[in-house]
Scaffold this active site. Sequence first.
Site, PDB file in Angstrom:
ATOM      1  N   SER A 175      32.945  -8.245 -20.540  1.00  0.00           N
ATOM      2  CA  SER A 175      32.892  -7.512 -19.678  1.00  0.00           C
ATOM      3  C   SER A 175      31.726  -7.759 -18.961  1.00  0.00           C
ATOM      4  O   SER A 175      30.734  -8.284 -19.723  1.00  0.00           O
ATOM      5  CB  SER A 175      33.046  -5.870 -20.010  1.00  0.00           C
ATOM      6  OG  SER A 175      32.334  -5.634 -20.865  1.00  0.00           O
ATOM      7  N   ARG A 233      46.243  -6.696 -13.136  1.00  0.00           N
ATOM      8  CA  ARG A 233      46.788  -6.951 -11.926  1.00  0.00           C
ATOM      9  C   ARG A 233      47.006  -8.422 -11.594  1.00  0.00           C
ATOM     10  O   ARG A 233      46.079  -9.156 -12.247  1.00  0.00           O
ATOM     11  CB  ARG A 233      45.931  -6.456 -10.873  1.00  0.00           C
ATOM     12  CG  ARG A 233      45.494  -4.819 -10.778  1.00  0.00           C
ATOM     13  CD  ARG A 233      47.002  -4.203 -10.037  1.00  0.00           C
ATOM     14  NE  ARG A 233      46.995  -2.943  -9.969  1.00  0.00           N
ATOM     15  CZ  ARG A 233      47.456  -1.911 -11.098  1.00  0.00           C
ATOM     16  NH1 ARG A 233      48.154  -2.656 -12.103  1.00  0.00           N
ATOM     17  NH2 ARG A 233      47.455  -0.861 -10.916  1.00  0.00           N
ATOM     18  N   GLU A 262      54.073  -9.025  -6.277  1.00  0.00           N
ATOM     19  CA  GLU A 262      55.296  -8.292  -6.922  1.00  0.00           C
ATOM     20  C   GLU A 262      56.377  -7.686  -5.841  1.00  0.00           C
ATOM     21  O   GLU A 262      55.633  -7.222  -4.835  1.00  0.00           O
ATOM     22  CB  GLU A 262      54.770  -7.038  -7.573  1.00  0.00           C
ATOM     23  CG  GLU A 262      54.076  -7.712  -8.865  1.00  0.00           C
ATOM     24  CD  GLU A 262      53.379  -6.727  -9.881  1.00  0.00           C
ATOM     25  OE1 GLU A 262      53.720  -5.426  -9.411  1.00  0.00           O
ATOM     26  OE2 GLU A 262      52.555  -6.925 -10.583  1.00  0.00           O
ATOM     27  N   HIS A 280      56.322  -5.182 -14.375  1.00  0.00           N
ATOM     28  CA  HIS A 280      55.274  -4.117 -14.214  1.00  0.00           C
ATOM     29  C   HIS A 280      55.522  -2.951 -14.849  1.00  0.00           C
ATOM     30  O   HIS A 280      55.704  -1.806 -14.149  1.00  0.00           O
ATOM     31  CB  HIS A 280      54.863  -4.172 -12.709  1.00  0.00           C
ATOM     32  CG  HIS A 280      53.435  -3.511 -12.603  1.00  0.00           C
ATOM     33  ND1 HIS A 280      52.567  -3.710 -11.674  1.00  0.00           N
ATOM     34  CD2 HIS A 280      52.732  -2.469 -13.257  1.00  0.00           C
ATOM     35  CE1 HIS A 280      51.490  -3.009 -11.626  1.00  0.00           C
ATOM     36  NE2 HIS A 280      51.695  -2.341 -12.481  1.00  0.00           N
TER      37      HIS A 280
HETATM   38  P1  NDP Z   1      38.614   0.879 -16.912  1.00  0.00           P
HETATM   39  O1  NDP Z   1      37.943   1.068 -15.896  1.00  0.00           O
HETATM   40  O2  NDP Z   1      38.319   1.790 -17.990  1.00  0.00           O
HETATM   41  O3  NDP Z   1      38.056  -0.601 -17.529  1.00  0.00           O
HETATM   42  C1  NDP Z   1      38.111  -1.699 -16.695  1.00  0.00           C
HETATM   43  C2  NDP Z   1      37.634  -2.723 -17.734  1.00  0.00           C
HETATM   44  O4  NDP Z   1      37.218  -4.071 -16.714  1.00  0.00           O
HETATM   45  C3  NDP Z   1      35.941  -2.347 -17.908  1.00  0.00           C
HETATM   46  O5  NDP Z   1      35.814  -2.773 -19.212  1.00  0.00           O
HETATM   47  C4  NDP Z   1      34.714  -3.286 -17.047  1.00  0.00           C
HETATM   48  O6  NDP Z   1      33.667  -3.396 -17.819  1.00  0.00           O
HETATM   49  C5  NDP Z   1      35.850  -4.429 -16.839  1.00  0.00           C
HETATM   50  N1  NDP Z   1      35.446  -5.350 -15.627  1.00  0.00           N
HETATM   51  C6  NDP Z   1      35.544  -4.786 -14.296  1.00  0.00           C
HETATM   52  N2  NDP Z   1      35.231  -5.682 -13.367  1.00  0.00           N
HETATM   53  C7  NDP Z   1      35.054  -6.827 -14.259  1.00  0.00           C
HETATM   54  C8  NDP Z   1      34.600  -8.019 -14.035  1.00  0.00           C
HETATM   55  N3  NDP Z   1      34.215  -8.490 -12.731  1.00  0.00           N
HETATM   56  N4  NDP Z   1      34.504  -8.983 -14.952  1.00  0.00           N
HETATM   57  C9  NDP Z   1      34.786  -8.609 -16.375  1.00  0.00           C
HETATM   58  N5  NDP Z   1      35.337  -7.177 -16.588  1.00  0.00           N
HETATM   59  C10 NDP Z   1      35.200  -6.525 -15.594  1.00  0.00           C
HETATM   60  O7  NDP Z   1      40.016   0.735 -16.415  1.00  0.00           O
HETATM   61  P2  NDP Z   1      41.299   0.910 -17.567  1.00  0.00           P
HETATM   62  O8  NDP Z   1      41.105   0.459 -18.823  1.00  0.00           O
HETATM   63  O9  NDP Z   1      41.835   2.343 -17.461  1.00  0.00           O
HETATM   64  O10 NDP Z   1      42.427   0.086 -16.670  1.00  0.00           O
HETATM   65  C11 NDP Z   1      42.199  -1.191 -16.279  1.00  0.00           C
HETATM   66  C12 NDP Z   1      43.131  -1.705 -15.264  1.00  0.00           C
HETATM   67  O11 NDP Z   1      44.581  -2.017 -15.962  1.00  0.00           O
HETATM   68  C13 NDP Z   1      43.564  -0.626 -14.201  1.00  0.00           C
HETATM   69  O12 NDP Z   1      42.646  -0.933 -13.270  1.00  0.00           O
HETATM   70  C14 NDP Z   1      44.735  -1.232 -13.444  1.00  0.00           C
HETATM   71  O13 NDP Z   1      44.647  -2.123 -12.587  1.00  0.00           O
HETATM   72  C15 NDP Z   1      45.296  -1.838 -14.859  1.00  0.00           C
HETATM   73  N6  NDP Z   1      46.642  -1.122 -15.414  1.00  0.00           N
HETATM   74  C16 NDP Z   1      47.883  -1.750 -15.586  1.00  0.00           C
HETATM   75  C17 NDP Z   1      49.035  -1.284 -15.748  1.00  0.00           C
HETATM   76  C18 NDP Z   1      50.229  -1.925 -15.748  1.00  0.00           C
HETATM   77  O14 NDP Z   1      51.421  -1.356 -15.445  1.00  0.00           O
HETATM   78  N7  NDP Z   1      50.424  -3.327 -16.061  1.00  0.00           N
HETATM   79  C19 NDP Z   1      48.865   0.239 -16.206  1.00  0.00           C
HETATM   80  C20 NDP Z   1      47.708   0.778 -16.074  1.00  0.00           C
HETATM   81  C21 NDP Z   1      46.558   0.268 -15.808  1.00  0.00           C
HETATM   82  P3  NDP Z   1      32.457  -3.743 -16.699  1.00  0.00           P
HETATM   83  O15 NDP Z   1      32.484  -2.776 -15.677  1.00  0.00           O
HETATM   84  O16 NDP Z   1      31.409  -3.897 -17.666  1.00  0.00           O
HETATM   85  O17 NDP Z   1      32.634  -5.286 -16.322  1.00  0.00           O
END
Ligand code: NDP
Length: 314
Positions: A175, A233, A262, A280
């Site tokens: 991350s 995503r 999708e 999804h």
């Molecule tokens: P969080 O905001 O808690 O976590 C997001 C993570 O992504 C953080 O660890 C962040 O760390 C990291 N991140 C963000 N930008 C970057 C980057 N450029 N490079 C590397 N790491 C990055 O979100 P959640 O865990 O609650 O949810 C994550 C995602 O899961 C949601 O945004 C959603 O799109 C997806 N989702 C999909 C579902 C499905 O049905 N398939 C259902 C629910 C969620 P840092 O900022 O330190 O980089």
Amino acid sequence: MNNKQRILQQGPLMPGLEARLAEAYDLHRLDTQADPETFLAEHGDGFVGLVTSAAVGADAALIDALPALKVISSFGVGLDKLDLDAAARRGIAVGNTPEVLNDCVADLAIALMLDVARRTAAADRFVRRGEWLEHRFPLGRRVSGAKLGIVGLGRIGRTIARRAGGFEMDIRYHSRRPVADVPWQHEPSLLALAGWADYLIVITAGGAGTHHLIDAEVLDALGPDGFIVNVSRGSVIDEAALVKALVDKRIAGAGLDVFDREPHVPGELMHLDNVVLLPHIASATRETRQAMADLTFDNLQAFFRDGQVLTFAG
Ligand code: NDP
């Protein structure tokens, strides 16, 4: 005279949620109007709340067409289709549904990892085709004790890591910032993580900041013995590069819950037995979807009662 708060609904919602909203508010649905633009021009200034979902979102044009808007409540945790900047410029509160879906999304990520490795869906097709009568199913790959790279260690990423610990996996994550107080090693280089891992689970946020984070170079680093799982995503992976890497066997397989366009899935993937394709459904259990619906409703209620949503996203 109707003195309920006037709320606009954009896109479909669970019927039970829609019924609760319709009872508590003066609810109008935008996307089923014969002419949504004319409807907005005539009635847009009457809405104080907007209910939408992560799948549908709300762009700046919609937010701008609602000059009295004070609160947006979104069903889902992803914010990539919701223009948070446009909302922030107007001081509009935005609530989403984090945390309540962590368990089920993490469960499904593990299910996809197990499926690509042990090929349970492919083996089921093999049995149904009657091929067991003729030959043996090819060997799968071991998950327990293998190396797992998690891309994005947020709420869901951490939940996945805890489950993977039960499989005694060696876990590292990537991350932008290391996470405090977790036992797993942070890997600042995504390429290094992919090069190290047997399995790479992608669970970052979507949107512009992570667009094509996983490209051909990362897939090549994962290599012909490596598997990728995406529950974040579709936009996070360069889908054309992924299809090519799978067709050319430059990676071992993929488990995908999300896609770029999708519900359209690249045709080439339909014919590959080392790819698991899901529509999804990571959060799609009755229990979790009910909890998401409740929180979507409660966020609106809290805003109109206390002036703030329970789970503030922006
Ligand atoms: P969080 O905001 O808690 O976590 C997001 C993570 O992504 C953080 O660890 C962040 O760390 C990291 N991140 C963000 N930008 C970057 C980057 N450029 N490079 C590397 N790491 C990055 O979100 P959640 O865990 O609650 O949810 C994550 C995602 O899961 C949601 O945004 C959603 O799109 C997806 N989702 C999909 C579902 C499905 O049905 N398939 C259902 C629910 C969620 P840092 O900022 O330190 O980089």
